[in-house]
Design an enzyme around this catalytic site. Structure first.
Site, mmCIF file in Angstrom:
data_model
loop_
_atom_site.group_PDB
_atom_site.id
_atom_site.type_symbol
_atom_site.label_atom_id
_atom_site.label_comp_id
_atom_site.label_asym_id
_atom_site.label_seq_id
_atom_site.Cartn_x
_atom_site.Cartn_y
_atom_site.Cartn_z
ATOM 1 C CE LYS A 144 -3.632 -0.038 2.934
ATOM 2 N NZ LYS A 144 -4.941 -0.392 2.349
ATOM 3 N NE ARG A 186 -6.432 3.569 4.468
ATOM 4 C CZ ARG A 186 -7.689 3.445 3.844
ATOM 5 N NH1 ARG A 186 -8.026 2.067 3.688
ATOM 6 N NH2 ARG A 186 -8.345 4.592 3.834
ATOM 7 N N GLY A 238 -7.766 -8.326 4.300
ATOM 8 C CA GLY A 238 -8.556 -8.436 5.279
ATOM 9 C C GLY A 238 -7.798 -8.923 6.779
ATOM 10 C CG MET A 245 -2.119 -7.720 9.227
ATOM 11 S SD MET A 245 -0.562 -7.234 8.719
ATOM 12 C CE MET A 245 -0.619 -6.797 6.921
ATOM 13 N NE ARG A 257 -5.608 -4.750 -3.734
ATOM 14 C CZ ARG A 257 -6.104 -4.907 -2.753
ATOM 15 N NH1 ARG A 257 -5.513 -5.043 -1.565
ATOM 16 N NH2 ARG A 257 -7.406 -5.140 -2.345
ATOM 17 C CG HIS A 291 -2.536 -42.148 0.618
ATOM 18 N ND1 HIS A 291 -3.611 -42.655 0.146
ATOM 19 C CD2 HIS A 291 -1.655 -42.919 -0.129
ATOM 20 C CE1 HIS A 291 -3.624 -43.812 -0.571
ATOM 21 N NE2 HIS A 291 -2.183 -43.853 -0.971
ATOM 22 C CD GLU A 348 13.426 -46.604 -14.411
ATOM 23 O OE1 GLU A 348 12.392 -46.271 -14.032
ATOM 24 O OE2 GLU A 348 13.514 -47.456 -15.341
ATOM 25 C CB SER A 406 13.738 -41.307 -21.159
ATOM 26 O OG SER A 406 12.712 -40.382 -20.642
ATOM 27 N N GLY A 452 13.826 -41.202 -15.495
ATOM 28 C CA GLY A 452 12.961 -41.594 -14.554
ATOM 29 C C GLY A 452 12.902 -41.088 -13.403
ATOM 30 C CB CYS A 491 9.534 -39.924 -19.285
ATOM 31 S SG CYS A 491 10.552 -41.343 -18.725
ATOM 32 C CE1 TYR A 538 11.466 -36.686 -24.118
ATOM 33 C CE2 TYR A 538 13.285 -36.634 -25.316
ATOM 34 C CZ TYR A 538 12.516 -37.253 -24.485
ATOM 35 O OH TYR A 538 12.348 -38.719 -24.334
#
Lengths: 917, 917
Positions: free
Chosen positions: A23, A126, A135, A137, A371, A487, A785, A804, A806, A872, A892
């Site tokens: 602000k 303020r 909202g 403070m 803002r 989970h 991997e 690639s 993993g 991947c 990629y």
């Protein structure tokens, strides 16, 4: 006191949001742009930091405890401890002296004096932190009023009623916020006065009533606080303290925890002290909010509302309907023009859609704040593209304005905005998308009903690994316990099912197969709708709709493609996934998991046969039948991706995933025995039990899987390779251009790759080539991997045409975390204790896994400069991970189909940010 | 022909064993030392290599197939294929020309001519590879004899009988070896002649008989080979070919496979052609073998035997008892003196105990071969130390003469040398140690009997992953098929059980539960004894004994300690282990696994309570009781290791190891149900089942264990830390010097270590210090057993005072191999297929795990130069791994108590070899 705490709006550096707060910074900017801004100054966040200094360590520890989500009584105790610590604090030395100096300057500027009974200066106080916490403070208006100055105000404004109304508002706010007096007392006094004067609305209270109210308010304050403070300077000091304290009120603390606002982003609040202007001084006054563009649709038109004769708080009260900005234009065209011009100017300067607060006092426009506007994802995309096309920003800036998360939200169904419904509960938005289904409480029921064609939503208190089959069968998942790393949340996100978790108001009764929520009772089979993007839960089947993909998104994505260096492929296992991937612009398939093709019962049965075979012949036979089944899918997918590479991974079954659990079979055996079933049936089950037990592994994730199966049972790899190559050969004969890349999983030594090439892949290829009579082009590569594969990438690169990463398995191996177990048992603790900042299975662990990736890429490119390297793992669709992957020079990323757009955008961001460095 | 194939003994470089073979090289050496050596020359291995060149690739492939241990019919087929390939080969161009040249030179030297009927030159043709392969390849003696030259020989020696005896011996050898005629035919003819002449022994056959035998032998040859070759040059050519071929006879191939003799070590055989001398020319002739020191005890005294009037083959026939060397000394003192002097000269020059073959022809001593003597481990140690003390070699050379494996064998039980027994079979020495047990043929029987307290030996044709439970139940394992890398061998070595594999003479009949061997029948339940250090199998329960540790070993170890740079500690979990470790010279304990202290039932019960606790309070209580129990053990061990560091690892329970399996509990529940047990009992079991199911992890190795348990349940670490510190405090009070180092397991992030330090270890320490009233010195460090810990060693090193590599887990994580599953399922395949050279859980994988260790050590030392880095994984006791660990600069290795000696020696070797480079 060497530190400067206070900055006039004219002098503060508005770019320094961390010092001035959002602000304060916007007020400084607008002041310095010569906008009409009520004069004032900002007490910087430095002052707030110094205010807290004596107790910072203690408070930090307490907040850390809060972050661990303690039980309610503990939580309340901690909050009380924090409050006790804070209440003893004093303002930093010299701060008030500096404030007085600036107040005097302000008085001079305004020609009014603080506390002057004839011509008093009134100010607002303020809060304002670097990060917007709406909202959270506190704010105190009309500060400077007392029994004397109120008369001056009446004189100034020639409106006694206005003055006393302002006075009673101040007393209420000051009492509540600065002195912490229960709000109810003030409300009751107000209601009493209204009854006494027969006033329905506040505005109907006459001056006498307001004066009486003021006396009663003062009595409340005397009664509760011990005394009434009529010295404006005393008021000011208390108010500043109150704003500082509000930084640590529980609301604000929990907001920061929930929104992951770190100290680094905002570590204190500034205080803005500003001359009051009044929107409630008649019909030529008012207060309003305006966006420089429509924040819902992105349309390039001012959008907002204006409430005549009102102060900000009246807008919130909602008694009168405000005017739209269009109406403002008709009714106050001059005002509108000034507003339009200034707002657009701010938009141009700040290169952001602006959200501006303004007040009109007796026809004069004042700007109180500006803002960056919060927008719907849709509006964000549209405004970014529009502003680029209008020349306000560059294309690259437009790209940076849209985050991958915004795009993600555009891809999920939402509750139809034309339907007017209220949610019955709200939980955490764990996995996006809105979806309806019939309630089931058990994963087995979910599977059973789904098999009958029902659409179901699985509702559980919380979920466990054993429930995962229910996830697949359900349209969505709702739990009453657990956080964003529970989970249920993790699994739902993992498989892309909408989920709302931790909806605590839902009380589930498994036995009676129902849940209660806010007085409603929902039984098994009832329809509900959940929105995983908002966390809302609705009763009934609420219409949802897929957001339309706007043209601007397409434009933006094209810009992204122009900029990015990383290729983007998709992980797709089925033809339908491949179609979606193409639609979203995937440049091939980075990972096709054959295992996923075995979801269909007939195929699963065959696969089990392959796994359970005791002889090579048995296995070979089952394998060939299986290969024939999936060959058609291969062909379809290669055709959909015609001209783009398709990486098919040779099967990698952690065997247990395809077999029943030993104790489950044992249960069946005993049930059979107890029901006097035939001996033969029992013997059959017993044989299965024995075989499964023999196959059961202590740690299947690191067990007999991947290439290890290929080495010990090459016939499995032979069968699969033949299916792939025959699919390819048939397409070539049809004149198509299939590009097949065969990928070997779980390799940890060059020797393994060489072995399966020589003993399975090449022999299979020779056989198929002989059958079709022509050479079939294909590449052979490997997943990276295992850690060892990364470390010995130089050797492996000589055997592989592509790599690639993993990263799912690689992350497991790097941390020695089994994902299944970690996400169920200790990862949530690690995240809440702050041992980990992110779940490493979602966002790449740069220090560990990233280090391995770097080592691997370097060694591989040195040994084989032509090698193609991609990823991947799930991280291929994670924006932050994509930035890293861009930097280490991958070719990629491959992401799930729905994340292809995100990956394209994130790849563009990475390229742009690299350039900016 | 640019290549030189043939070298006279005078000209060959005797250091070049690879070129001349072991025998050729020794003949060259002795010739060049002016020893009496019958003149001759060596056809180098180059010639043999060129001989095989046309079919080398094909043969290599076939041998590789053989190495994979195919089924018998397949094996026979491969052998036939190899033989077919070889039979077509011709000697390299020009070789025979060169041989003729050297033969002529030889003739000149000897004054005799090859094929001369008056004064013929006779030669022996012997194989000889760089690596000794006793009895594996072929030798032909007396070559050059035919119907004419035999008469010349008779003249030369004035002994017709001698001449014809030599002739018939030649014909038999030549027929059998060079012409591949079935040996039986010659034997039968010999027996017939003996019957005809009533001769009990060969020597009793008169000249006429021998002449008749020669005719019959020639007929056999004509009959089988098609013709008789009486041209000596033709004989010579065929004989050279035969020796070359013998390099690839199945015996030799399997010997090389079984003994891991690589091409690098020996890739062909040389051929030695040498003038014949005869030990069977009367009582002043003879043949003998002598060791420069006693190869069994190491005593510094000539050792060996001498058979007067005999050729080498007569010694083997065993008709007459040879003289001991002591008797030789008495009977032929001059001969003995010459022998002694020359043998000792060879020992000095070669710096090895010598094993010398000699022949005496009519009183004149000839040296035929010398080589390094094969000795018992005991003799090896004693002779090495003695030779160093005598100044023949340096101490460092002495150290290098004793391999860690020799020392290892000194630590295993052996067949009691005082017992006179003969083995009934001999297989491969697959895993050391002698052990007796009752024969069982099925792993399930092994388990069943073992549970009844029986000591059993598992006897199988070969073993499979499904049999591994039987290994654990058995004292030892015996198989009739498979090599040193067969499943049985790999698994037995892996778990440290004695094993003899591939004892092919044992014929197992599973159905009748018995095996036959050399006419004996052994039934299930009969006692046998196997010696895995020698490969011998005995019938009955043969007494075994632990070898006594000789003084020289102590001396050698002290020399090792002087040289080595690596410290050596022991992994010991119980006071008795700690005692042994000290006895073997461990300088502290590198790893004390608290889990192993829970083997006692009462403790295990408590531990289960800790694990199964559902509340913190319950857990805390069980933990404190447990801590009290083990505190005494801690104290005892710290006292045994007084003044040396003791690293105690905080508990690291992969929980499943301490809990029953779900299907086992389920079984119990159903059995209870079916036997109408009380409801309460059933409910209790059901509750346990549920709890265990909840704790069951998909991959416990990477699950909720180690520091992860410490983070989520700090009370467990608090309890343990207190127990350790109280034990330490009490010893300090008693005036002792305990050195405690607390180690945190499974750390993958610095944050984890910091967390448990701050929330468990330090608070516990403060509590104990308060109780005892003094500061207790201790260190805190961490295992490095996750990949991420190694990669982020710089961060972790700032939180740790020491590191200890847990290479077991680190290897698992690097390969993504679960050891339990890998060693049961696919590792044996990997080893036999040659994908792996060594089991990486025994010998450190340098390329992968080693790379991580290097990265870690470098980063850690940079971040914290004072950090102490060791290893406590199994590799800390593996000699080859120790070499690597020395090179990367570890401070110490920690090995199991019985491997401490080995580690000390290997560490010395590493230091010496580094200096030599």
């Amino acid at each position: 006191m060497s530190r400067k705490y206070v900055y006039d709006f004219e002098e503060g550096d508005w770019r320094n949001k961390k010092l001035l707060g959002g602000k304060g910074s916007s007020l400084a900017q607008m002041t310095q742009l010569n906008f009409p801004v009520p004069p004032g100054f900002t007490i910087s966040t430095d002052a707030c930091i110094d205010f807290y200094k004596p107790v910072k360590d203690k408070i930090d520890n307490l907040i850390r405890e809060l972050a661990r989500n303690p039980p309610p009584e503990k939580r309340d105790k901690i909050i009380r401890e924090i409050w006790d610590l804070i209440n003893k604090l004093d303002l930093p030395d010299g701060l008030m002296d500096e404030v007085r100096l600036h107040m005097d300057r302000l008085a001079e500027k305004m020609g009014r004096r603080f506390g002057d009974k004839d011509n008093p200066l009134l100010v607002s106080v303020r809060s304002g932190a670097a990060v917007s916490m709406p909202g959270m403070m506190d704010t105190i208006l009309n500060l400077g009023l007392n029994d004397d100055t109120v008369k001056g105000l009446a004189k100034q404004t020639s409106d006694e009623r206005f003055a006393y109304d302002a006075y009673r508002r101040f007393l209420q706010m000051f009492g509540r916020i600065a002195l912490e007096i229960d709000e109810k007392l003030f409300d009751e006094a107000l209601e009493e006065i209204k009854r006494e004067y027969n006033a329905k609305y506040d505005v109907e209270i006459p001056v006498e009533g307001l004066k009486k109210l003021v006396e009663r308010y003062k009595n409340i304050i005397r009664d509760k606080y011990g005394k009434f403070i009529d010295d404006p300077w005393g008021q000011l000091e208390i108010a500043i303290k109150a704003v500082f304290r509000s930084w640590m009120n529980p609301r604000a603390i929990f907001y920061r925890i929930a929104n992951n606002i770190t100290e680094d982003m905002a570590n204190a609040t500034a205080v803005n002290i500003q001359t009051m202007v009044f929107g409630n001084m008649g019909e030529d006054s008012g207060t309003g909010v305006v966006f420089s563009r429509n924040p819902a649709t992105g349309e390039n038109k001012l959008y907002g509302e204006f409430l005549p004769n009102a102060q900000g708080e009246d807008v919130v009260a909602g008694i009168r309907t405000p005017l739209s900005i269009d109406e403002l234009k008709t009714r106050f065209p001059r005002l509108y023009d000034e507003l339009y011009e200034k707002v657009k100017q701010l938009e141009r300067v700040n290169k952001e859609v602006q959200d501006v607060e303004f007040t009109v006092e007796r026809g004069k426009l004042y700007f109180l704040q500006t803002r960056a506007g919060k927008m719907t994802p849709l509006a964000r995309v549209k405004t970014a593209v529009d502003m680029a096309l209008e020349g306000i920003i560059t294309r690259e800036e437009a790209l940076l304005k849209v985050s991958p998360e915004h795009v993600l939200q555009l891809l999920y169904p939402t509750i139809d905005p034309n339907v007017d419904v209220k949610p019955v509960a709200k939980g955490l938005a764990a996995s996006p998308g809105a979806v309806s289904g019939r309630v089931v409480f058990h994963p087995d029921t979910a599977v059973e009903w789904a098999n009958k064609g029902e659409e179901v939503i699985l509702v559980r208190v919380e979920t466990k690994p054993d429930d995962v089959h229910g996830f697949y069968a359900s349209k969505g998942v709702l739990t009453s316990r657990g956080g964003l790393t529970s989970h249920a949340a993790v699994v739902a996100r993992g498989i892309g099912k909408p989920a709302v978790v931790g909806a605590e108001m839902i009380k589930i009764d498994y036995e009676r197969k129902m849940f209660k929520v806010n007085g409603h009772i929902v039984k098994e089979g009832d329809w509900i709708t959940i929105d995983g993007s908002t966390g809302c839960v609705y009763i009934g089947k609420i219409p949802t709709k897929m957001p339309e993909l706007i043209e601007e998104l397409d434009t933006l994505m094209k810009w992204a493609d122009d900029v990015r260096k990383l290729g983007v492929r998709a992980n797709a296992d089925l033809p339908e996934d491949a179609m979606i991937a193409r639609k979203f612009g995937a440049e091939g398939i980075g990972l096709l998991r054959i295992e996923r093709m075995f979801r269909k019962p007939k195929r699963l049965e065959k696969l089990r046969k392959v796994i359970l075979s005791e002889s090579r012949e048995e296995r070979l036979e089952a394998m060939e039948e299986l290969a024939e089944m999936i060959k058609h899918d291969f062909k379809e997918i290669l055709e959909i991706m015609d001209g783009y590479p398709v990486i098919i991974r040779l099967i990698d079954p952690p065997l247990h995933e395809f077999l029943p659990r030993p104790d489950e079979i044992l249960k069946e055996i005993y049930e059979l025995k107890m029901s006097n079933a035939s001996e033969e049936l029992i013997r059959e089950k017993e044989a299965l039990y024995k075989r499964v037990l023999a196959l059961t592994e202590a740690n299947p994730m690191m067990g007999h899987r991947g290439v290890r199966v290929g080495v010990t049972y090459p016939e499995i790899y032979v069968g699969l390779t033949k299916a792939m190559l025959e699919a390819t050969a048939e397409l070539i004969k049809e004149g198509k251009n299939p590009i097949l890349e065969i990928m070997v999983p779980q390799v940890s030594m060059a020797e393994e790759l060489r072995y399966v090439k020589e003993n399975a892949i090449y022999p299979a290829a020779r056989e198929v080539e002989e059958k079709y009579g022509f050479k079939i082009p294909f590449k052979v590569g490997t997943m990276i991997e295992t850690v060892r594969a990364a470390l010995t990438a130089d050797e492996i690169a000589k055997e592989a045409e592509f790599f690639s990463f993993g990263t799912n398995d690689l992350t497991q191996a790097t941390f020695s975390f089994s994902r299944d177990d970690a996400e169920n048992k200790f990862l949530p603790d690690y995240l809440t204790l702050g041992l980990l900042q992110d779940n490493p299975f979602q966002t790449l662990d740069i220090k560990g896994v990233g280090e391995l990736i770097k080592i691997c890429v370097e060694k591989a490119r040195k040994a084989n400069p032509d090698i193609e390297i991609g990823i991947c793992g799930e991280h291929g669709g994670d924006p932050r991970s994509i930035h890293f992957l861009h930097r280490v020079g991958l070719d990629y990323v491959s992401a799930s189909p729905y994340r292809v757009l995100i990956a394209r955008l994130a790849a563009a961001h990475a390229a742009i940010k690299e350039k900016l460095q």
